[in-house]
Design a protein around this motif. Sequence first.
Motif, PDB file in Angstrom:
ATOM      1  N   ASN A   1      15.807  15.916  14.214  1.00 38.34           N
ATOM      2  CA  ASN A   1      15.925  17.745  14.848  1.00 38.34           C
ATOM      3  C   ASN A   1      17.190  17.838  16.260  1.00 38.34           C
ATOM      4  O   ASN A   1      17.272  18.282  15.793  1.00 38.34           O
ATOM      5  N   ARG A   2      17.414  16.925  16.767  1.00 36.50           N
ATOM      6  CA  ARG A   2      18.434  16.823  17.665  1.00 36.50           C
ATOM      7  C   ARG A   2      19.828  15.777  17.054  1.00 36.50           C
ATOM      8  O   ARG A   2      19.555  14.673  16.063  1.00 36.50           O
ATOM      9  N   LEU A   3      21.020  16.277  18.605  1.00 40.21           N
ATOM     10  CA  LEU A   3      22.231  15.655  17.779  1.00 40.21           C
ATOM     11  C   LEU A   3      22.106  14.764  18.479  1.00 40.21           C
ATOM     12  O   LEU A   3      21.177  14.699  19.555  1.00 40.21           O
TER      13      LEU A   3
ATOM     14  N   TYR B   1       8.357  26.660  15.682  1.00 36.51           N
ATOM     15  CA  TYR B   1       9.108  25.404  15.196  1.00 36.51           C
ATOM     16  C   TYR B   1       8.949  24.359  15.501  1.00 36.51           C
ATOM     17  O   TYR B   1       8.100  23.379  14.820  1.00 36.51           O
ATOM     18  N   TYR B   2       9.220  23.794  17.110  1.00 38.54           N
ATOM     19  CA  TYR B   2       9.777  22.383  17.878  1.00 38.54           C
ATOM     20  C   TYR B   2       7.872  22.863  18.298  1.00 38.54           C
ATOM     21  O   TYR B   2       7.397  21.311  18.062  1.00 38.54           O
ATOM     22  N   GLU B   3       7.570  23.519  19.429  1.00 38.61           N
ATOM     23  CA  GLU B   3       6.506  23.939  20.790  1.00 38.61           C
ATOM     24  C   GLU B   3       5.508  23.541  19.383  1.00 38.61           C
ATOM     25  O   GLU B   3       4.456  23.035  19.840  1.00 38.61           O
TER      26      GLU B   3
ATOM     27  N   SER C   1       5.961  21.568  15.228  1.00 34.83           N
ATOM     28  CA  SER C   1       6.062  20.048  15.503  1.00 34.83           C
ATOM     29  C   SER C   1       4.620  18.710  16.215  1.00 34.83           C
ATOM     30  O   SER C   1       5.052  18.569  15.900  1.00 34.83           O
ATOM     31  N   ASN C   2       5.446  20.207  17.161  1.00 33.51           N
ATOM     32  CA  ASN C   2       4.745  18.654  18.334  1.00 33.51           C
ATOM     33  C   ASN C   2       3.749  19.557  18.989  1.00 33.51           C
ATOM     34  O   ASN C   2       2.141  19.280  20.146  1.00 33.51           O
ATOM     35  N   GLY C   3       2.620  20.818  17.974  1.00 32.02           N
ATOM     36  CA  GLY C   3       1.200  21.449  18.147  1.00 32.02           C
ATOM     37  C   GLY C   3       0.176  21.375  17.300  1.00 32.02           C
ATOM     38  O   GLY C   3      -0.550  21.088  18.233  1.00 32.02           O
TER      39      GLY C   3
ATOM     40  N   ILE D   1       1.619  19.167  14.192  1.00 36.00           N
ATOM     41  CA  ILE D   1       1.863  17.670  13.250  1.00 36.00           C
ATOM     42  C   ILE D   1       1.491  16.499  14.228  1.00 36.00           C
ATOM     43  O   ILE D   1       1.404  15.889  14.253  1.00 36.00           O
ATOM     44  N   TRP D   2       1.793  16.670  15.386  1.00 41.01           N
ATOM     45  CA  TRP D   2       2.076  15.459  16.596  1.00 41.01           C
ATOM     46  C   TRP D   2       1.026  14.965  17.432  1.00 41.01           C
ATOM     47  O   TRP D   2       0.399  14.138  17.204  1.00 41.01           O
ATOM     48  N   PRO D   3       0.238  15.816  17.404  1.00 40.93           N
ATOM     49  CA  PRO D   3      -1.470  15.718  17.656  1.00 40.93           C
ATOM     50  C   PRO D   3      -2.011  15.237  16.364  1.00 40.93           C
ATOM     51  O   PRO D   3      -3.081  14.358  16.341  1.00 40.93           O
TER      52      PRO D   3
ATOM     53  N   GLN E   1      15.420  12.127   9.136  1.00 41.14           N
ATOM     54  CA  GLN E   1      14.347  11.479  10.133  1.00 41.14           C
ATOM     55  C   GLN E   1      13.437  11.893  10.539  1.00 41.14           C
ATOM     56  O   GLN E   1      13.978  13.902  10.829  1.00 41.14           O
ATOM     57  N   ASP E   2      11.976  11.375  10.896  1.00 36.54           N
ATOM     58  CA  ASP E   2      11.500  12.080  11.109  1.00 36.54           C
ATOM     59  C   ASP E   2      10.363  13.834  11.634  1.00 36.54           C
ATOM     60  O   ASP E   2      10.965  14.592  10.335  1.00 36.54           O
ATOM     61  N   TYR E   3       8.775  13.470  11.511  1.00 39.38           N
ATOM     62  CA  TYR E   3       8.021  15.076  11.080  1.00 39.38           C
ATOM     63  C   TYR E   3       8.576  16.094  11.825  1.00 39.38           C
ATOM     64  O   TYR E   3       7.504  17.227  11.163  1.00 39.38           O
ATOM     65  N   GLN E   4       9.897  16.306  12.222  1.00 45.84           N
ATOM     66  CA  GLN E   4      10.133  17.577  12.364  1.00 45.84           C
ATOM     67  C   GLN E   4      10.400  18.612  11.047  1.00 45.84           C
ATOM     68  O   GLN E   4      10.784  19.471  10.628  1.00 45.84           O
ATOM     69  N   LEU E   5      10.409  17.002  10.325  1.00 42.50           N
ATOM     70  CA  LEU E   5      11.468  17.723   9.051  1.00 42.50           C
ATOM     71  C   LEU E   5      10.253  16.651   7.780  1.00 42.50           C
ATOM     72  O   LEU E   5      11.799  16.834   6.901  1.00 42.50           O
TER      73      LEU E   5
ATOM     74  N   HIS F   1      10.027   7.973   9.157  1.00 42.40           N
ATOM     75  CA  HIS F   1       8.697   8.693   9.654  1.00 42.40           C
ATOM     76  C   HIS F   1       8.870   7.877  11.229  1.00 42.40           C
ATOM     77  O   HIS F   1       8.056   6.934  11.024  1.00 42.40           O
ATOM     78  N   HIS F   2       9.167   8.003  11.957  1.00 42.21           N
ATOM     79  CA  HIS F   2       9.152   7.452  13.183  1.00 42.21           C
ATOM     80  C   HIS F   2       7.462   7.287  14.402  1.00 42.21           C
ATOM     81  O   HIS F   2       7.500   6.408  14.696  1.00 42.21           O
ATOM     82  N   ILE F   3       6.679   8.035  13.374  1.00 48.27           N
ATOM     83  CA  ILE F   3       5.302   8.275  13.916  1.00 48.27           C
ATOM     84  C   ILE F   3       4.225   8.206  13.419  1.00 48.27           C
ATOM     85  O   ILE F   3       4.241   7.727  12.561  1.00 48.27           O
ATOM     86  N   PRO F   4       3.376   7.708  13.454  1.00 49.25           N
ATOM     87  CA  PRO F   4       1.952   6.924  12.542  1.00 49.25           C
ATOM     88  C   PRO F   4       2.109   8.491  11.699  1.00 49.25           C
ATOM     89  O   PRO F   4       2.184   9.112  11.515  1.00 49.25           O
TER      90      PRO F   4
ATOM     91  N   ASP G   1       7.113   5.867  30.333  1.00 53.12           N
ATOM     92  CA  ASP G   1       6.968   6.408  29.046  1.00 53.12           C
ATOM     93  C   ASP G   1       7.094   7.957  29.165  1.00 53.12           C
ATOM     94  O   ASP G   1       7.954   8.564  30.228  1.00 53.12           O
ATOM     95  N   ARG G   2       7.160   8.519  27.706  1.00 57.17           N
ATOM     96  CA  ARG G   2       7.422   9.545  27.749  1.00 57.17           C
ATOM     97  C   ARG G   2       5.848  10.152  28.270  1.00 57.17           C
ATOM     98  O   ARG G   2       5.627   9.854  27.945  1.00 57.17           O
ATOM     99  N   LEU G   3       6.312  10.782  29.257  1.00 53.45           N
ATOM    100  CA  LEU G   3       4.644  11.342  29.686  1.00 53.45           C
ATOM    101  C   LEU G   3       4.379  12.929  28.238  1.00 53.45           C
ATOM    102  O   LEU G   3       4.434  13.656  27.930  1.00 53.45           O
TER     103      LEU G   3
ATOM    104  N   SER H   1       8.519  15.840  29.439  1.00 62.47           N
ATOM    105  CA  SER H   1       7.852  16.149  28.086  1.00 62.47           C
ATOM    106  C   SER H   1       7.965  17.215  27.355  1.00 62.47           C
ATOM    107  O   SER H   1       6.733  16.753  28.313  1.00 62.47           O
ATOM    108  N   ARG H   2       8.607  17.587  26.261  1.00 67.39           N
ATOM    109  CA  ARG H   2       8.374  18.895  25.951  1.00 67.39           C
ATOM    110  C   ARG H   2       7.533  19.707  27.065  1.00 67.39           C
ATOM    111  O   ARG H   2       5.754  20.040  26.922  1.00 67.39           O
ATOM    112  N   PRO H   3       7.735  20.175  27.629  1.00 66.63           N
ATOM    113  CA  PRO H   3       7.264  21.025  29.259  1.00 66.63           C
ATOM    114  C   PRO H   3       6.944  21.786  29.163  1.00 66.63           C
ATOM    115  O   PRO H   3       5.820  22.574  29.323  1.00 66.63           O
TER     116      PRO H   3
HETATM  117  C1  G6P Z   1       9.405  10.432  19.552  1.00 63.39           C
HETATM  118  C2  G6P Z   1       9.670  10.973  18.473  1.00 63.39           C
HETATM  119  C3  G6P Z   1      11.078  11.619  18.616  1.00 63.39           C
HETATM  120  C4  G6P Z   1      11.346  12.695  19.232  1.00 63.39           C
HETATM  121  C5  G6P Z   1      11.023  11.947  20.696  1.00 63.39           C
HETATM  122  C6  G6P Z   1      11.667  13.025  21.719  1.00 63.39           C
HETATM  123  O1  G6P Z   1       9.972   9.351  19.741  1.00 63.39           O
HETATM  124  O2  G6P Z   1       9.531  10.085  16.903  1.00 63.39           O
HETATM  125  O3  G6P Z   1      11.272  12.559  16.662  1.00 63.39           O
HETATM  126  O4  G6P Z   1      13.247  12.847  19.718  1.00 63.39           O
HETATM  127  O5  G6P Z   1       9.788  11.366  20.864  1.00 63.39           O
HETATM  128  O6  G6P Z   1      11.135  14.033  21.417  1.00 63.39           O
HETATM  129  P1  G6P Z   1      11.380  15.048  22.665  1.00 63.39           P
HETATM  130  O7  G6P Z   1      10.171  16.427  21.488  1.00 63.39           O
HETATM  131  O8  G6P Z   1      11.940  14.929  23.329  1.00 63.39           O
HETATM  132  O9  G6P Z   1      12.953  15.147  21.189  1.00 63.39           O
END
Ligand code: G6P
Length: 492
Positions: free
Chosen positions: A11-13, A83-85, A88-90, A92-94, A137-141, A161-164, A275-277, A313-315
């Motif tokens: 997802n990120r460079l 897609y991101y907030e 991916s994060n609203g 899949i993440w939860p 890499q990871d759940y965003q993709l 897959h970096h997350i559970p 931690d990330r918040l 994180s993800r404000p």
């Molecule tokens: C976790 C995820 C990564 C993500 C990172 C930071 O470690 O597995 O894919 O990049 O959090 O989150 P963010 O949304 O800022 O990329």
Amino acid sequence: MQKADLVVVANRLPVDRVTEADGSETWRRSPGGLVTALEQVMAKTDGAWVGWGGKADLEMDPFEFDGTLLVPVRLSAQELHDYYEGFSNGTIWPLYHDVIAAPVYRRSWWDAYVRVNRRFAEAAAEAAEHEAFVWVQDYQLQLVPQMLRELRPDLTIGYFHHIPFPAYGLYSQLPWRRQVLEGLLGADVLGFQRVADAGNFQRSVRRIFRYPTRASEIAVPTPEGGSRSVIAAPFPISIDAQAFIELSQRPEVRARAAEIREQLGNPDKILLGVDRLDYTKGIRHRLKAFGELLDDGKVTVGEVTLVQIASPSRPGVEAYQELRDEIELTVGRINGDYDTMHHTAVRYLHQGFPREEMVALYLAADVMLITALRDGMNLVAKEYVAVRTDNRGVLVLSEFAGAADELNTALLVNPHDIDGMKEAILRAINMPAAEQSRRMRALRRKVLENDVEAWGQSFLRAVDAVRRKRATGDPIPVDVKVKPTLRKKPRE
Ligand code: G6P
């Protein structure tokens, strides 16, 4: 465009856009774990990295950075939202973190996820040499592997897959559960953090598609009527342990650790949370346990201080805004009740820090508190252990973090059990040096043996095995199928 033999898609460079003092904009290598994890793999070949540049609407041609071709993928503000907030994060993440927060299922978010995944797949297809290896890499993709296979059947495709990966009972909530599995099964090798994650994934595949599985091998039907082997196995990710050890031995870092203790008023014991918040990290549970220990008079301000780093994180996601408010209210209350003019109960920092400062904090901390409610791996646990070269210090680790599988000589806790956590914190604070040393030695051995290089090698061995099977029909070796993570010899 120049073509690459190895293409990472994330997802990120691996760089952040920074503004210099003179106002000009440049790129700086991001401090994140993924970047260092893949650095060594990338260094050995002609690599490209496809990813988002970190800002909305950034339109840029591919450019070279430290020997790697970086291929920016443009995302509009609306796409970032959906897609991101959003998905991916609203969604899949939860969902994948066992529904600690409620996942939101919104069709417009899913549509954006499909569209953006296709954009990443097209960019990767464009960047890859004939028969290259592409590592997603990871759940965003999660849809990229299948999209890429359709565009470029010559490629070998890996996905990590970096997350559970959740149990089927939860996964099955996802309205697009078939599409997501189909997307993932486009890969040749699927890597997960824990044995349980790989198992959950395989069970979902069996329940939804009824594809046969043998150990980590899944037979996925091909459009031609045959079948294709996909490996889905655990490859627990790690850190560059030597780099952390090296940093921890620098005189300026050691001096900084001493200075941190000093600045906190030289408490007997420093407890640390990093931690990330994020609501998955159990920061509220940790504060609850610590606050109660103060209430009970079991710990006293001045003798014990908790340093809590919560990096922003993800404000843009509502659940994160609410969490921040709750944490800051709790910290304010605890400090209001217990601080003195000289000492604080909780030193809370909502900031990110460079790696040197993190290592100094690890060196200063007598007890590291990792109380995640669910976490893919948690590399902070491994970083803390790596730098404790004197074998002192105590790791309190949630059994719900992936790291608990390997780091089982830590004080393992269930963060939902506040009394249990209070006991573990007290035990950590009072642990005799001999016991600290016995536990830390065992932890360090695990982290040094299974470093990030071993992780990369074991994943690539599995990729080679699938490639060989495809080219020559050689069966997938048992070590890849059953026990893919082979230990390296310790270097220390
Ligand atoms: C976790 C995820 C990564 C993500 C990172 C930071 O470690 O597995 O894919 O990049 O959090 O989150 P963010 O949304 O800022 O990329």
